[in-house]
Design a protein around this motif. Structure first.
Motif, mmCIF file in Angstrom:
data_model
loop_
_atom_site.group_PDB
_atom_site.id
_atom_site.type_symbol
_atom_site.label_atom_id
_atom_site.label_comp_id
_atom_site.label_asym_id
_atom_site.label_seq_id
_atom_site.Cartn_x
_atom_site.Cartn_y
_atom_site.Cartn_z
ATOM 1 N N SER A 18 -3.672 -53.997 -21.912
ATOM 2 C CA SER A 18 -2.777 -54.739 -20.792
ATOM 3 C C SER A 18 -2.412 -53.491 -19.781
ATOM 4 O O SER A 18 -1.025 -53.564 -19.753
ATOM 5 N N PRO A 19 -3.148 -53.156 -19.124
ATOM 6 C CA PRO A 19 -2.599 -52.191 -18.197
ATOM 7 C C PRO A 19 -1.390 -52.346 -17.134
ATOM 8 O O PRO A 19 -1.074 -51.508 -16.559
ATOM 9 N N ASP A 20 -1.233 -53.699 -16.764
ATOM 10 C CA ASP A 20 -0.594 -54.101 -15.779
ATOM 11 C C ASP A 20 0.613 -54.783 -16.200
ATOM 12 O O ASP A 20 1.482 -55.442 -15.564
ATOM 13 N N ASN A 21 0.787 -54.669 -17.609
ATOM 14 C CA ASN A 21 2.132 -55.228 -18.155
ATOM 15 C C ASN A 21 3.413 -54.482 -18.152
ATOM 16 O O ASN A 21 4.229 -55.079 -18.114
ATOM 17 N N ASP A 56 15.340 -43.581 -19.288
ATOM 18 C CA ASP A 56 15.789 -44.142 -20.429
ATOM 19 C C ASP A 56 14.675 -44.226 -21.567
ATOM 20 O O ASP A 56 15.089 -44.582 -22.657
ATOM 21 N N LYS A 57 13.590 -43.920 -21.253
ATOM 22 C CA LYS A 57 12.276 -44.145 -21.988
ATOM 23 C C LYS A 57 12.138 -45.394 -22.739
ATOM 24 O O LYS A 57 11.547 -45.530 -23.720
ATOM 25 N N PHE A 58 12.217 -46.438 -21.808
ATOM 26 C CA PHE A 58 12.191 -47.681 -22.109
ATOM 27 C C PHE A 58 10.544 -48.287 -21.276
ATOM 28 O O PHE A 58 10.524 -47.707 -20.076
ATOM 29 N N TYR A 59 9.828 -49.144 -21.958
ATOM 30 C CA TYR A 59 8.678 -49.722 -20.995
ATOM 31 C C TYR A 59 9.632 -51.146 -20.542
ATOM 32 O O TYR A 59 9.683 -51.636 -21.342
ATOM 33 N N TYR A 60 9.429 -51.208 -19.258
ATOM 34 C CA TYR A 60 9.924 -52.350 -18.569
ATOM 35 C C TYR A 60 8.686 -53.265 -18.319
ATOM 36 O O TYR A 60 7.614 -52.651 -17.929
ATOM 37 N N ARG A 61 9.083 -54.516 -18.290
ATOM 38 C CA ARG A 61 7.858 -55.644 -17.917
ATOM 39 C C ARG A 61 7.762 -55.716 -16.525
ATOM 40 O O ARG A 61 8.744 -55.513 -15.443
ATOM 41 N N LYS A 62 6.517 -55.443 -16.168
ATOM 42 C CA LYS A 62 6.094 -55.633 -14.547
ATOM 43 C C LYS A 62 5.724 -56.904 -14.138
ATOM 44 O O LYS A 62 5.502 -57.726 -14.879
ATOM 45 N N THR A 114 3.472 -58.150 -12.601
ATOM 46 C CA THR A 114 2.009 -58.419 -13.000
ATOM 47 C C THR A 114 1.935 -58.767 -14.469
ATOM 48 O O THR A 114 0.702 -58.909 -14.868
ATOM 49 N N PHE A 115 2.763 -58.836 -15.133
ATOM 50 C CA PHE A 115 2.635 -59.204 -16.707
ATOM 51 C C PHE A 115 1.868 -60.351 -16.897
ATOM 52 O O PHE A 115 2.167 -61.398 -16.355
ATOM 53 N N LYS A 116 1.131 -60.183 -18.077
ATOM 54 C CA LYS A 116 0.244 -61.324 -18.509
ATOM 55 C C LYS A 116 0.197 -61.219 -19.986
ATOM 56 O O LYS A 116 -0.197 -60.145 -20.500
ATOM 57 N N PRO A 117 0.818 -62.152 -20.940
ATOM 58 C CA PRO A 117 1.054 -61.859 -22.164
ATOM 59 C C PRO A 117 -0.545 -61.569 -23.047
ATOM 60 O O PRO A 117 -1.245 -62.169 -22.826
ATOM 61 N N LEU A 118 -0.266 -60.575 -23.858
ATOM 62 C CA LEU A 118 -1.638 -60.584 -24.417
ATOM 63 C C LEU A 118 -1.804 -61.385 -25.877
ATOM 64 O O LEU A 118 -2.588 -61.627 -26.115
ATOM 65 N N PHE A 119 -0.295 -61.801 -26.155
ATOM 66 C CA PHE A 119 -0.380 -62.984 -26.985
ATOM 67 C C PHE A 119 0.069 -64.269 -26.510
ATOM 68 O O PHE A 119 1.050 -64.135 -25.736
ATOM 69 N N GLU A 120 -0.343 -65.312 -27.375
ATOM 70 C CA GLU A 120 0.381 -66.802 -26.964
ATOM 71 C C GLU A 120 1.655 -66.768 -27.775
ATOM 72 O O GLU A 120 1.535 -66.920 -28.909
#
Length: 283
Positions: A59-62, A69-75, A77-83
């Motif tokens: 999910s390269p756009d998530n 702060d070394k956190f990954y933040y939601r973009k 363009t996020f589309k959930p990988l899981f339902e």
């Protein structure tokens, strides 16, 4: 079958769980880090780095890494990988992350939980939860039983299960006070960039921060009181429950507790009586 789906299916179950945890945190908390993964699963830094590489490949756009702060933040363009099922997510948010996130169909047929008829729509639940986690305000379109469809600026700070439905506790900027919104009646929610004031924070919500002590006994009208006393673990025919002051009226209604006529009910078949109703309800 796409290459992405094939690669995902080749992953071990434990690794799929960690990827689902990353996905869950991005959608409902708004951010996730290697330390978050380590604390939850007890895996090493190398495994965590590999998990994030795999997630970003799938999910390269998530997510985007912020190095300060070394956190990954939601973009956006996020589309959930899981339902993610709304009822299950609300349970995780209230009780902590549980196993089986990426494979939610594994369950027994001998333990049954009630099905919620009313919950925030999954597409809005993420926005509500992220707004709370990241201290953001929201512009919502809300369907109110008294005033119809209205647009409101709110600062949410909690989501609560009150038995009949899930409510969002928030500061209403138009009314200038803290109030509740039924989650399923929120039609849309958009994040606002306006700075939050101290008076809009959860700490300023006195009724949310305060607790009320409810002294309960089996209702005097009952022919046999011992079944109710056993149901509620009473000692010497009495039990005391502490409830957030903001949620007291929901609790009394859902549990069908007689308050001595102060709160009326169309069904007078009560099992419990609130002994200290005057002290509780004056709040």
């Amino acid at each position: 079958m796409s290459k992405q789906i094939h690669e995902f299916q080749q992953l071990q179950y434990a690794q799929r769980e960690r990827l689902a945890f990353i996905d869950y945190n991005l959608e409902y908390i708004g951010k996730v880090s290697r330390n978050t993964l380590i604390e939850c699963f007890g895996v090493g830094p190398a495994s965590c780095s590999r998990d994030f590489r795999i997630y970003n490949a799938l999910s390269p756009d998530n997510a985007v890494l912020r190095h300060h702060d070394k956190f990954y933040y939601r973009k956006d363009t996020f589309k959930p990988l899981f339902e993610h099922d709304a009822g299950t997510v609300l349970k995780w948010l209230s009780e902590g992350f549980g196993y089986g996130l990426s494979n939610q169909q594994q369950k027994t047929d001998w333990v049954i939980s009630p099905q919620f008829l009313s919950a925030p729509a999954p597409r809005f639940l993420g926005r509500l939860s992220r707004a709370i986690a990241l201290n953001k305000a929201l512009l919502i379109v809300y369907h109110c039983a008294e005033s119809g469809v209205t647009e409101r600026e709110i600062v949410p700070h909690a989501i609560a299960n009150v038995g009949e439905y899930w409510i969002v506790r928030a500061f209403d900027r138009s009314a200038g006070e803290f109030t509740d919104y039924i989650g399923s009646r929120i039609e849309s929610a958009e994040e606002l960039e306006k700075e939050l004031l101290e008076c809009e924070s959860a700490l300023a919500d006195e009724k949310w921060q305060g607790t009320s002590k409810l002294e309960l006994i089996a209702h005097p009208s009952l022919k046999y009181k011992s079944p109710v006393e056993m149901d509620f673990g009473m000692t010497n025919g009495r039990t005391v429950i502490n409830v957030r002051t903001a949620l007291v009226h929901y609790f009394l209604r859902f549990m069908r507790i007689d308050t001595g006529g102060i709160i009326r009910s169309s069904d007078q078949n009560f099992n419990l009586l609130l002994v200290n109703s005057k002290d509780v309800l004056r709040n």
